[in-house]
Write a protein that holds these residues in place. Structure first.
Motif, mmCIF file in Angstrom:
data_model
loop_
_atom_site.group_PDB
_atom_site.id
_atom_site.type_symbol
_atom_site.label_atom_id
_atom_site.label_comp_id
_atom_site.label_asym_id
_atom_site.label_seq_id
_atom_site.Cartn_x
_atom_site.Cartn_y
_atom_site.Cartn_z
ATOM 1 N N THR A 195 38.240 -14.311 -11.644
ATOM 2 C CA THR A 195 39.083 -15.479 -11.879
ATOM 3 C C THR A 195 40.509 -14.986 -12.096
ATOM 4 O O THR A 195 40.741 -13.779 -12.237
ATOM 5 C CB THR A 195 38.585 -16.283 -13.092
ATOM 6 O OG1 THR A 195 39.353 -17.496 -13.204
ATOM 7 C CG2 THR A 195 38.703 -15.482 -14.381
ATOM 8 N N SER A 196 41.457 -15.891 -12.127
ATOM 9 C CA SER A 196 42.854 -15.498 -12.342
ATOM 10 C C SER A 196 42.987 -14.850 -13.718
ATOM 11 O O SER A 196 42.463 -15.370 -14.706
ATOM 12 C CB SER A 196 43.755 -16.729 -12.256
ATOM 13 O OG SER A 196 43.542 -17.398 -11.035
ATOM 14 N N ASN A 197 43.705 -13.729 -13.795
ATOM 15 C CA ASN A 197 43.781 -13.022 -15.067
ATOM 16 C C ASN A 197 45.176 -12.527 -15.425
ATOM 17 O O ASN A 197 45.341 -11.755 -16.362
ATOM 18 C CB ASN A 197 42.802 -11.838 -15.075
ATOM 19 C CG ASN A 197 43.005 -10.897 -13.899
ATOM 20 O OD1 ASN A 197 44.072 -10.895 -13.282
ATOM 21 N ND2 ASN A 197 41.992 -10.127 -13.581
ATOM 22 N N ALA A 198 46.187 -12.985 -14.713
ATOM 23 C CA ALA A 198 47.565 -12.602 -15.029
ATOM 24 C C ALA A 198 48.523 -13.462 -14.225
ATOM 25 O O ALA A 198 48.187 -13.952 -13.151
ATOM 26 C CB ALA A 198 47.810 -11.132 -14.705
ATOM 27 N N GLY A 199 49.707 -13.620 -14.789
ATOM 28 C CA GLY A 199 50.755 -14.290 -14.044
ATOM 29 C C GLY A 199 51.547 -13.293 -13.218
ATOM 30 O O GLY A 199 51.366 -12.073 -13.326
ATOM 31 N N ALA A 215 44.294 -20.411 -25.369
ATOM 32 C CA ALA A 215 42.916 -20.820 -25.636
ATOM 33 C C ALA A 215 42.216 -19.847 -26.575
ATOM 34 O O ALA A 215 41.481 -20.259 -27.478
ATOM 35 C CB ALA A 215 42.151 -20.934 -24.323
ATOM 36 N N GLN A 216 42.442 -18.560 -26.368
ATOM 37 C CA GLN A 216 41.791 -17.553 -27.210
ATOM 38 C C GLN A 216 42.263 -17.629 -28.654
ATOM 39 O O GLN A 216 41.446 -17.598 -29.588
ATOM 40 C CB GLN A 216 42.043 -16.159 -26.631
ATOM 41 C CG GLN A 216 41.313 -15.898 -25.322
ATOM 42 C CD GLN A 216 41.621 -14.535 -24.742
ATOM 43 O OE1 GLN A 216 42.628 -13.902 -25.087
ATOM 44 N NE2 GLN A 216 40.774 -14.062 -23.845
ATOM 45 N N HIS A 260 44.262 -22.824 -17.187
ATOM 46 C CA HIS A 260 43.342 -21.708 -17.429
ATOM 47 C C HIS A 260 42.789 -21.781 -18.856
ATOM 48 O O HIS A 260 43.509 -21.601 -19.827
ATOM 49 C CB HIS A 260 43.976 -20.338 -17.206
ATOM 50 C CG HIS A 260 42.931 -19.286 -16.905
ATOM 51 N ND1 HIS A 260 42.491 -19.010 -15.627
ATOM 52 C CD2 HIS A 260 42.216 -18.485 -17.717
ATOM 53 C CE1 HIS A 260 41.566 -18.067 -15.669
ATOM 54 N NE2 HIS A 260 41.372 -17.737 -16.941
ATOM 55 N N ASP A 261 41.506 -22.050 -18.935
ATOM 56 C CA ASP A 261 40.765 -22.134 -20.202
ATOM 57 C C ASP A 261 41.194 -23.301 -21.082
ATOM 58 O O ASP A 261 40.867 -23.327 -22.277
ATOM 59 C CB ASP A 261 40.847 -20.823 -20.989
ATOM 60 C CG ASP A 261 39.982 -19.734 -20.366
ATOM 61 O OD1 ASP A 261 39.178 -20.051 -19.460
ATOM 62 O OD2 ASP A 261 40.098 -18.567 -20.786
ATOM 63 N N LEU A 262 41.905 -24.262 -20.536
ATOM 64 C CA LEU A 262 42.158 -25.497 -21.283
ATOM 65 C C LEU A 262 40.862 -26.308 -21.290
ATOM 66 O O LEU A 262 40.095 -26.308 -20.321
ATOM 67 C CB LEU A 262 43.291 -26.291 -20.637
ATOM 68 C CG LEU A 262 44.657 -25.615 -20.667
ATOM 69 C CD1 LEU A 262 45.687 -26.425 -19.894
ATOM 70 C CD2 LEU A 262 45.128 -25.392 -22.101
ATOM 71 N N SER A 263 40.625 -26.999 -22.395
ATOM 72 C CA SER A 263 39.358 -27.707 -22.580
ATOM 73 C C SER A 263 39.580 -28.945 -23.434
ATOM 74 O O SER A 263 40.677 -29.176 -23.964
ATOM 75 C CB SER A 263 38.350 -26.791 -23.274
ATOM 76 O OG SER A 263 38.745 -26.551 -24.624
ATOM 77 N N LEU A 264 38.516 -29.726 -23.617
ATOM 78 C CA LEU A 264 38.610 -30.887 -24.490
ATOM 79 C C LEU A 264 38.953 -30.489 -25.924
ATOM 80 O O LEU A 264 39.562 -31.259 -26.663
ATOM 81 C CB LEU A 264 37.298 -31.677 -24.474
ATOM 82 C CG LEU A 264 37.028 -32.536 -23.237
ATOM 83 C CD1 LEU A 264 35.633 -33.144 -23.306
ATOM 84 C CD2 LEU A 264 38.078 -33.630 -23.065
ATOM 85 N N SER A 286 45.885 -28.256 -14.745
ATOM 86 C CA SER A 286 44.808 -28.042 -13.782
ATOM 87 C C SER A 286 43.607 -27.483 -14.544
ATOM 88 O O SER A 286 43.709 -26.419 -15.158
ATOM 89 C CB SER A 286 45.263 -27.058 -12.702
ATOM 90 O OG SER A 286 44.201 -26.758 -11.821
ATOM 91 N N ILE A 287 42.498 -28.223 -14.514
ATOM 92 C CA ILE A 287 41.325 -27.834 -15.310
ATOM 93 C C ILE A 287 40.077 -27.917 -14.440
ATOM 94 O O ILE A 287 39.840 -28.927 -13.771
ATOM 95 C CB ILE A 287 41.169 -28.741 -16.550
ATOM 96 C CG1 ILE A 287 42.462 -28.733 -17.383
ATOM 97 C CG2 ILE A 287 39.984 -28.301 -17.398
ATOM 98 C CD1 ILE A 287 42.436 -29.635 -18.589
ATOM 99 N N GLY A 288 39.293 -26.859 -14.452
ATOM 100 C CA GLY A 288 38.080 -26.830 -13.648
ATOM 101 C C GLY A 288 36.862 -26.392 -14.410
ATOM 102 O O GLY A 288 35.962 -27.180 -14.694
ATOM 103 N N HIS A 289 36.813 -25.120 -14.798
ATOM 104 C CA HIS A 289 35.600 -24.545 -15.390
ATOM 105 C C HIS A 289 35.134 -25.321 -16.616
ATOM 106 O O HIS A 289 33.979 -25.753 -16.692
ATOM 107 C CB HIS A 289 35.837 -23.081 -15.755
ATOM 108 C CG HIS A 289 34.635 -22.403 -16.313
ATOM 109 N ND1 HIS A 289 33.606 -21.954 -15.511
ATOM 110 C CD2 HIS A 289 34.286 -22.102 -17.586
ATOM 111 C CE1 HIS A 289 32.674 -21.402 -16.270
ATOM 112 N NE2 HIS A 289 33.064 -21.477 -17.532
ATOM 113 N N ALA A 290 36.023 -25.517 -17.590
ATOM 114 C CA ALA A 290 35.632 -26.215 -18.816
ATOM 115 C C ALA A 290 35.228 -27.653 -18.526
ATOM 116 O O ALA A 290 34.229 -28.153 -19.055
ATOM 117 C CB ALA A 290 36.779 -26.183 -19.827
#
Length: 238
Positions: free
Chosen positions: A100-104, A158-159, A191-195, A212-216
């Protein structure tokens, strides 16, 4: 209100795991829009392990909201984006084998390359965005490329948010969003944004145009339902 663009990569992953066309990616994307999302995001990778290049062509025919294609601007990707003509292209510095994307982007080191790619897309009427860390130098470097927007890489937020350090988590993003706006850049995030963490982020990051939110979102939908989850996000983004 920040717009919600739903990344449907995970739907393609599920489809590809069994072959055939279940779930139907095109139908899911249409349903996502019907449920209230204001955009569809895809991130095709060279190995097509989830989104296939043909999916981008097929979605272009059906997406009625904003269509955002993310990816590393290798020539194959550039050619696809120019062919499809999405609303927005988001440039992400993925390695070929990245899970997955891991850096800008390092927008200082790669400024000339990014500027050339962005010029090509903008000549073809495609809005551009660069995936960047919450770093002032990278924001300033992005502005020098001529991009329309940046997408803030929010994994660090997120972390730290998950540990309870909410203020510490969001403060770098608050700062760079203000700087980006002052430089004439639109601000997206993902990236890793969630409810759990999206409302606090929206309340504390000014000028936020789109997430943009997908996985969560897809994981949450397994328990709560896709229609319900999309509207929960929309309520938190108001």
């Amino acid at each position: 209100m920040a717009k919600l663009s739903v990344n449907v990569n995970k739907i393609a992953t599920l489809r590809n795991s069994r072959g055939g066309n279940v779930p139907d990616l095109i139908k899911v994307a249409s349903d996502v829009e019907r449920f209230g999302a204001q955009g569809i995001t895809i991130h095709p990778r060279p190995d097509e392990r989830h989104i296939r290049y043909q999916d981008a062509r097929d979605l272009k025919k059906t997406v009625k909201t904003e269509f955002n294609i993310e990816g590393n601007p290798i020539q194959k990707f550039v050619d696809l984006v120019l062919e499809v003509g999405p609303t927005q292209v988001t440039l992400v510095p993925d390695a070929v084998d990245a899970i997955t994307s891991n850096a800008g982007w390092d927008t200082v080191e790669h400024r000339s390359f990014l500027k050339d790619v962005i010029t090509t897309f903008k000549k073809n009427g495609i809005r551009t965005s660069i995936f960047v860390d919450a770093d002032v130098k990278m924001i300033e470097g992005a502005a020098a490329t001529g991009t329309d927007r940046i997408e803030l890489y929010t994994e660090s937020y997120a972390q730290k948010y998950a540990t309870g350090a909410h203020g510490e988590a969001v403060s770098p993003f608050t700062e760079v969003a203000k700087i980006a706006h002052s430089l004439g850049l639109g601000v997206n995030a993902g990236h890793d944004l969630s409810l759990d963490n999206i409302k606090f982020f929206k309340e504390n990051v000014p000028y936020l145009l789109e997430v943009s939110i997908g996985h969560a979102l897809i994981c949450e939908s397994l328990y709560l339902g896709l229609d319900n989850v999309i509207n929960m996000y929309l309520n938190k983004l108001k």
